[in-house]
Each structure stands twice: as structure tokens, then as C-alpha cells.
Design an enzyme around this catalytic site. Structure first.
Site, PDB file in Angstrom:
ATOM      1  N   HIS A  28       1.818  12.509   2.463  1.00  0.00           N
ATOM      2  CA  HIS A  28       2.744  11.333   1.950  1.00  0.00           C
ATOM      3  C   HIS A  28       2.498  10.932   0.582  1.00  0.00           C
ATOM      4  CE1 HIS A  28       5.167   8.073   3.460  1.00  0.00           C
ATOM      5  NE2 HIS A  28       4.218   7.250   2.827  1.00  0.00           N
TER       6      HIS A  28
ATOM      7  N   ASP B  11       2.530  15.013   6.705  1.00  0.00           N
ATOM      8  CA  ASP B  11       2.664  13.571   6.452  1.00  0.00           C
ATOM      9  C   ASP B  11       1.813  12.756   7.446  1.00  0.00           C
ATOM     10  OD1 ASP B  11       3.378  10.510   6.166  1.00  0.00           O
ATOM     11  OD2 ASP B  11       4.890  11.307   5.111  1.00  0.00           O
TER      12      ASP B  11
ATOM     13  N   SER C 130       9.047   6.281   1.149  1.00  0.00           N
ATOM     14  CA  SER C 130       8.540   5.498   2.233  1.00  0.00           C
ATOM     15  C   SER C 130       9.199   4.066   2.401  1.00  0.00           C
ATOM     16  CB  SER C 130       7.051   5.636   2.002  1.00  0.00           C
ATOM     17  OG  SER C 130       6.433   4.928   3.156  1.00  0.00           O
TER      18      SER C 130
HETATM   19  N1  LIG Z   1      -3.154   4.454   3.391  1.00  0.00           N
HETATM   20  C1  LIG Z   1      -2.474   3.734   2.522  1.00  0.00           C
HETATM   21  C2  LIG Z   1      -1.087   3.553   2.848  1.00  0.00           C
HETATM   22  C3  LIG Z   1      -0.239   2.856   1.827  1.00  0.00           C
HETATM   23  C4  LIG Z   1       0.336   4.203   0.985  1.00  0.00           C
HETATM   24  O1  LIG Z   1       0.257   5.520   1.426  1.00  0.00           O
HETATM   25  N2  LIG Z   1       1.168   3.909   0.274  1.00  0.00           N
HETATM   26  C5  LIG Z   1       2.026   4.931  -0.238  1.00  0.00           C
HETATM   27  C6  LIG Z   1       3.646   4.336  -0.190  1.00  0.00           C
HETATM   28  S1  LIG Z   1       3.870   4.072   1.649  1.00  0.00           S
HETATM   29  C7  LIG Z   1       2.008   4.933  -1.742  1.00  0.00           C
HETATM   30  O2  LIG Z   1       2.868   5.309  -2.629  1.00  0.00           O
HETATM   31  N3  LIG Z   1       0.824   4.746  -2.214  1.00  0.00           N
HETATM   32  C8  LIG Z   1       0.430   4.619  -3.741  1.00  0.00           C
HETATM   33  C9  LIG Z   1       0.122   5.971  -4.402  1.00  0.00           C
HETATM   34  O3  LIG Z   1       0.124   6.885  -3.801  1.00  0.00           O
HETATM   35  O4  LIG Z   1      -0.118   5.977  -5.583  1.00  0.00           O
HETATM   36  C10 LIG Z   1      -3.400   2.468   1.776  1.00  0.00           C
HETATM   37  O5  LIG Z   1      -3.931   1.899   2.966  1.00  0.00           O
HETATM   38  O6  LIG Z   1      -3.226   2.198   0.812  1.00  0.00           O
END
Ligand SMILES: N[C@@H](CCC(=O)N[C@@H](CS)C(=O)NCC(=O)O)C(=O)O
Length: 278
Positions: A257, A224, A146
Site C-alpha cells: 500500500h 496490499d 487510498s
Molecule cells: N498503518 C498506517 C495506515 C495509514 C496508511 O497506510 N496511510 C497511507 C495512506 S492510506 C499513507 O500514504 N501513509 C503515509 C506514507 O506512506 O507516506 C498507519 O497507521 O499510519
């Protein structure tokens, strides 16, 4: 450099280190996986992982299931934090700006410029540190997810010769024209669109010199939630086709995602990097 965690894993060791960064002016944490050969003192290539929005150095090392493949290919894997943090470090109004959202650029605007120097941190300071403290060869690969996919692609394209391999999961490929990128670039780089284009994968591909083209591998889940609004891999596909850039885009049915998606295809990314890193 201070080691703050160590865990035996697949014949190697997953560690977490902390150090005072001269580039960000803060303490930075990073995950370092040392494969069996590195523990025995043999020099190994280094694969750098860049995480996405909201992540720290912990997300990849605890969720991607990467250690077994790093051990199998004898690659050191370095997973830094996604931004400077702490008291005195500015922050944004939401998860997509400021701490946890460094976007792998050197900020030129106030109040960000003092600490948000993530491009220099990843490209210069971190490799020098890793090569000084660990049995690391100068062969480097870079990949990410991402915002970190954007980081991996843009840093490889902006610094020809610095990395021998590159890949990404669900990368932001056109930050200049999607909401996440526009918000971050306006804050960190200001209103000058030419500065934005220099950190936009689609633009960098169009301008890439034929002699320096590392084959790109990109995996993208077709379920995603950010696909149509923030990621737009079709723009990268079109840019690569236009200039004949070597590019493999794999649309993975049913995947979202999350790190469940990343863990499902991480083995293929290790194979891609191991082939180039030898
Ligand atoms: N909907 C999420 C958006 C952020 C998101 O999806 N982050 C991804 C990277 S863009 C991620 O890796 N999150 C941490 C995880 O899943 O461990 C939020 O508000 O926290």
C-alpha cells in the site's frame, strides 16, 4: 498565499504554499510543482493529487518521484493537505478520523462541520486560487491514493465537466461498506445512508450518465495489507462492467500500500492524464 518552500527540480520548481482557507477556516498547506513551461510563464494544465490517511502535503512531493514526469509532460501538480489542522480543529481518537483524515467530503455533523469542508476546498476554492496565482490553464485532472483515490474518483464523478481525467492508486471504492469509510461517514455525514451513497464510487458509477464518463485507470497492489478489508477493487470492477463504464484495473503483483508502489507506476498515471489534458 505565502510561499514557505522552494526547490529546483527537473528544470522546474517544487514549492510549498500556505494560505488562509475560507472553506476550512484554517491555514492550509499545499505542494505546487511548476514545470519548465510554467516557470517561463506559459499556461499549463493542472493535475490535482489527493493523498491518503495520515498524509500531509509532504508525502506525495517527497516520495512519489512525480516531478520528472510533471516536467516531461509540462503539468502543474497540486498536492493539498488531507484535512484542516491546528488548534481549535477537532480530532478523532485514531489516525482514521479527524486531522489527516478529511475524506474529501463536506461534513454536516458536529463537531466537524465548521472546518471539515474538504470537498468544497478541493473542488472550488483550490482551483480558483491556483488559476489566480499560477500560469494554470482551466484543464484539470485529478488522482490520488487510498482515501485520496476515493477523493479523486468521487469528486470527478460528482462534478461532471470539472475534471478531464481521473485515476487512482489503491482507492477506497466502497466507503459505505468498509470500516474506514463507515467510521468517517458516520462522523462527518451522520446516520443517513443516502448521504453516504452520494460519496461512494461504486454507487456513483452505477448512477453515472453515459455522456460524462471519464475513463478510469486504477492500479492496485495484490500484496496490499488493506486489499480485502478496506479497498475491494472487485466491487468497482463489477459496477463498471454492469453499466459499461470504461475502466482499467491493473493488479500489480507483490506491491503493498506504500509510496514504493505509487512511485513504481506514477509514470503511467502521468501518461494517462497527459493524453487527456493535452
Ligand atoms: N498503518 C498506517 C495506515 C495509514 C496508511 O497506510 N496511510 C497511507 C495512506 S492510506 C499513507 O500514504 N501513509 C503515509 C506514507 O506512506 O507516506 C498507519 O497507521 O499510519
Amino acid at each position: 498565499m505565502q510561499r514557505i518552500e522552494q526547490h529546483a527540480s527537473f528544470g522546474g520548481r517544487q514549492e510549498v504554499w500556505q494560505h488562509a482557507s475560507s472553506r476550512t477556516g484554517t491555514d492550509m498547506k499545499l505542494g505546487v510543482y511548476l514545470p519548465p513551461k510554467a516557470l517561463a510563464g506559459e499556461k499549463c494544465p493542472v493535475l490535482y493529487w489527493l493523498s491518503g490517511l495520515t498524509c500531509t502535503e509532504q508525502n506525495f512531493i517527497t516520495k512519489a518521484g512525480a516531478q520528472q514526469f510533471a516536467a516531461g509532460h509540462n503539468l502543474i501538480v497540486v498536492a493539498p493537505d488531507t484535512s484542516p489542522r491546528g488548534e481549535g480543529v477537532p480530532n478523532g481518537d485514531a489516525y482514521d478520523l479527524g486531522q489527516g483524515a478529511g475524506f474529501y467530503v463536506n461534513a454536516t455533523q458536529q463537531p466537524w462541520t465548521k472546518h471539515f469542508q474538504m470537498e468544497s476546498y478541493i473542488v472550488d476554492e483550490l482551483p480558483a486560487l491556483i488559476e489566480a496565482y499560477f500560469p494554470a490553464s482551466p484543464a484539470r485532472g485529478i488522482f490520488g491514493h487510498s482515501m485520496g483515490g476515493h477523493g479523486a474518483l468521487t469528486l470527478a464523478l460528482r462534478h461532471p465537466g470539472r475534471y478531464r481525467s481521473v485515476s487512482a492508486f489503491a482507492p477506497i471504492v466502497a466507503p459505505s461498506i468498509v470500516p474506514w469509510g463507515q467510521k468517517a461517514f458516520k462522523a462527518y455525514l451522520g446516520d443517513d445512508m443516502a448521504a453516504w451513497r452520494a460519496h461512494d464510487t461504486v454507487q456513483l458509477i452505477a448512477a453515472s450518465a453515459p455522456g460524462h464518463r471519464l475513463p478510469l485507470l486504477v492500479d492496485q497492489g495484490d500484496a496490499d495489507e488493506f486489499l480485502a478489508t478496506q479497498l475491494k477493487p472487485e466491487l468497482l470492477k463489477a459496477a463498471c462492467e454492469q453499466v459499461g463504464y470504461p475502466f482499467t484495473l491493473r493488479l500489480q503483483p507483490g506491491h503493498d500500500h506504500s509510496y514504493y508502489f505509487i512511485a513504481s507506476f506514477i509514470a503511467d498515471h502521468f501518461a494517462h492524464h497527459a493524453q487527456a489534458l493535452g
